[in-house]
Write an enzyme that holds these catalytic residues in place. Structure first.
Site, PDB file in Angstrom:
ATOM      1  N   SER A 202       1.555   6.887   2.018  1.00 21.44           N
ATOM      2  CA  SER A 202       1.248   6.486   3.492  1.00 21.44           C
ATOM      3  C   SER A 202       1.349   5.146   3.804  1.00 21.44           C
ATOM      4  O   SER A 202       1.213   4.666   4.864  1.00 21.44           O
ATOM      5  CB  SER A 202      -0.171   6.976   3.686  1.00 21.44           C
ATOM      6  OG  SER A 202      -1.082   6.075   2.538  1.00 21.44           O
TER       7      SER A 202
ATOM      8  N   LYS B 240      -2.041  -3.394   4.469  1.00 16.81           N
ATOM      9  CA  LYS B 240      -2.170  -2.156   5.036  1.00 16.81           C
ATOM     10  C   LYS B 240      -3.312  -1.995   5.880  1.00 16.81           C
ATOM     11  O   LYS B 240      -4.389  -2.511   5.544  1.00 16.81           O
ATOM     12  CB  LYS B 240      -2.227  -1.122   3.931  1.00 16.81           C
ATOM     13  CG  LYS B 240      -2.188   0.254   4.280  1.00 16.81           C
ATOM     14  CD  LYS B 240      -2.394   1.159   3.116  1.00 16.81           C
ATOM     15  CE  LYS B 240      -2.061   2.728   3.349  1.00 16.81           C
ATOM     16  NZ  LYS B 240      -2.166   3.801   2.205  1.00 16.81           N
TER      17      LYS B 240
ATOM     18  N   SER C 248       0.584   6.842  -2.606  1.00 14.94           N
ATOM     19  CA  SER C 248       0.862   6.228  -1.141  1.00 14.94           C
ATOM     20  C   SER C 248       1.612   4.526  -1.476  1.00 14.94           C
ATOM     21  O   SER C 248       1.915   4.023  -0.484  1.00 14.94           O
ATOM     22  CB  SER C 248      -0.183   6.067  -0.308  1.00 14.94           C
ATOM     23  OG  SER C 248      -0.185   7.286   0.271  1.00 14.94           O
TER      24      SER C 248
HETATM   25  N1  GLN Z   1       0.889  11.689   0.272  1.00 14.05           N
HETATM   26  C1  GLN Z   1      -0.445  11.990  -0.194  1.00 14.05           C
HETATM   27  C2  GLN Z   1      -1.473  12.658   0.821  1.00 14.05           C
HETATM   28  O1  GLN Z   1      -1.155  12.832   1.790  1.00 14.05           O
HETATM   29  C3  GLN Z   1      -0.884  10.966  -0.765  1.00 14.05           C
HETATM   30  C4  GLN Z   1      -1.557   9.721   0.162  1.00 14.05           C
HETATM   31  C5  GLN Z   1      -1.966   8.503  -0.517  1.00 14.05           C
HETATM   32  O2  GLN Z   1      -1.655   8.203  -1.514  1.00 14.05           O
HETATM   33  N2  GLN Z   1      -2.679   7.938   0.330  1.00 14.05           N
HETATM   34  O3  GLN Z   1      -2.575  12.573   0.519  1.00 14.05           O
END
Ligand code: GLN
Length: 455
Positions: free
Chosen positions: A128, A53, A152
């Protein structure tokens, strides 16, 4: 035949498909096959291609975090997780697409365009870490690194039909992981199977003196844990993760997975985590507060792109207003407000108190007899591109079953448990702090019992 052939083959496949009509936009950069090396030719992952990532710092490829403000940015050092994966022999074939600064649940917040779901290109891969999940699901690689602040890794794993692990907070070093919400962020792994995800976790886990929140505890044999079985275990099923409005098809798949655990000798027991309903508001206050502080470093001076003319304030304004996307700005504003004098206790203080109640819920069920918990990973399968972009609250709700693990710091894993309307559905295993082994054993048992019907 060289150890690098597999990785070179992976790069060729990525380049070919990503340049054609079936492109997924899973990668933000792809390694040059001529400059690949295997750092550990006899390591446990020798020659295994992995995707990383774009939130983890690498010296050979840019680290953009899906943001314009870091376009082309080259880190002078490498993230510990990447360094350890390479030290086990893994070969990094590319950096994957993501929601800008890991803020999102669909990868649509990337400044470089969304990633598409390999199972249905009209749908999101989740987020994400959508690029990493899609890269594994598309067969480009068998393993990938991601990060999980509120789901995420687990939610995109569920949407793409692969396995995703968020370890206990402190299990994997955050050194070189670009900070979003430091008390919640954790590096996680993706695999095609539970064993693949466990093997990559094995490589990256362990204490790192460069991260004061990483914990000095021995790293167990995770691959072995996958096969340890579930006989005699108590699997808790939290009522709050089975709301009336849950898609009945998802409920049916969760129940089927629980049935296989019973058949393997586990006891299934209803439990309650009463503060779950505060999880989303608690998470979004804490995450935005920490983000507003962490992201103050993108000022045009120290990192990446600089915009704006004239004096210092115009440079800050130009860099931040043009370099950061809408969702990132929304969160910086929310977080700044939540931390501001006069509101600090009302918002941030309240959220911290709610977080303690959420932690206490887990403590009670785990010390009260449940060895692990089993829940759906997400309330729906992958949604359509664009379906939730105009409604942030709808988007935030796709994390309702995953954010609690980050708030509490416990480990969580998502694995495929079947399909609804042709789309993959994930089941989530949650375990007590540091008990990744039990979590992997339960996931391994479900995977083996469901076999092909999970995919
Ligand atoms: N969807 C969550 C957020 O927008 C989690 C994102 C993540 O785990 N980085 O914060």
């Amino acid at each position: 035949m060289s150890l690098l052939d597999v990785a070179r083959g992976a790069i060729a496949r990525i380049r070919e498909r990503e340049a054609g009509p079936e492109a997924l936009n899973a990668f933000l950069s792809v390694a040059d096959p001529a400059s690949l090396t295997v750092d550990a030719p006899t390591g446990p992952l020798a020659g295994v291609p992995i995707a990383v990532k774009d939130i983890l710092a690498t010296t050979d490829l840019p680290t953009t975090c899906g943001s314009r403000v870091l376009e082309g940015y080259r880190s002078p050092f490498e993230a510990t997780a990447v360094r350890r994966a390479r030290a086990a022999g893994a070969v990094v074939v590319g950096k994957t697409n993501m929601d800008e600064f890991a803020m999102g649940s669909s990868t649509e917040n990337s400044a470089y365009g969304p990633t598409l779901n390999p199972h249905d290109r009209t749908r999101v891969p989740g987020g994400s870490s959508g690029g990493s999940a899609a890269a594994v699901a598309a067969g480009y690689v068998t393993m990938a690194l991601g990060s999980d602040t509120g789901g995420s890794v687990r939610q995109p794993a569920a949407f793409c039909g692969v396995v995703g692990i968020k370890p206990t907070y402190g299990r994997v070093s955050r050194y070189g992981l670009v900070a979003y919400a430091s008390s919640l962020d954790q590096v996680g792994t993706f695999g095609r199977t539970v064993t693949d995800a466990a093997r990559l976790l094995q490589a990256v886990a362990g204490h790192d003196e460069r991260d004061a929140t990483s914990v000095d505890r021995p790293v167990p044999d995770y691959e072995k844990a996958v096969r340890r079985g579930v006989a005699g275990l108590v699997v808790g099923v939290p009522a709050e993760y089975d709301p009336d409005e849950l898609d009945p098809e998802i409920r049916r798949l969760v129940n089927r997975a629980l049935e296989t655990l019973r058949a393997c000798g586990a006891e299934v027991r209803r439990v309650s985590l009463p503060h779950t309903r505060y999880a989303i508001p608690t998470y979004y206050v804490i995450a935005t507060a920490e983000a507003s502080s962490n992201l103050s470093r993108y000022d045009g001076v120290r990192y990446g792109v600089r915009r704006g003319e004239g004096d210092l304030v115009s440079m800050y304004e130009g860099t931040r207003s043009r370099g950061l996307g809408a969702e990132v700005k929304r969160r910086i504003m929310l977080g700044t407000y939540a931390l501001s004098a006069g509101y600090y206790d009302e918002y941030y203080g309240t959220a911290q108190r709610a977080r303690l109640h959420i932690i206490d819920d887990f403590r009670r069920v785990f010390y009260g007899g449940a060895d692990v918990l089993f829940t759906p990973t997400s309330p729906t399968p992958a949604f359509k591109l664009g379906e939730r972009t105009s409604d942030p609250v709808q988007m935030y709700l796709s994390d309702v079953f995953t954010v609690t693990a980050n708030l509490a710091g416990i480990p969580g894993l998502s694995l495929p448990i079947g399909r609804v309307g042709g789309l993959p559905v994930g089941g989530q295993v949650l375990a007590p702090w540091w008990d990744e082994e039990r979590m992997l054993g339960v996931a391994g048992a479900i995977e083996e019992s469901l076999g092909g019907s999970a995919r």
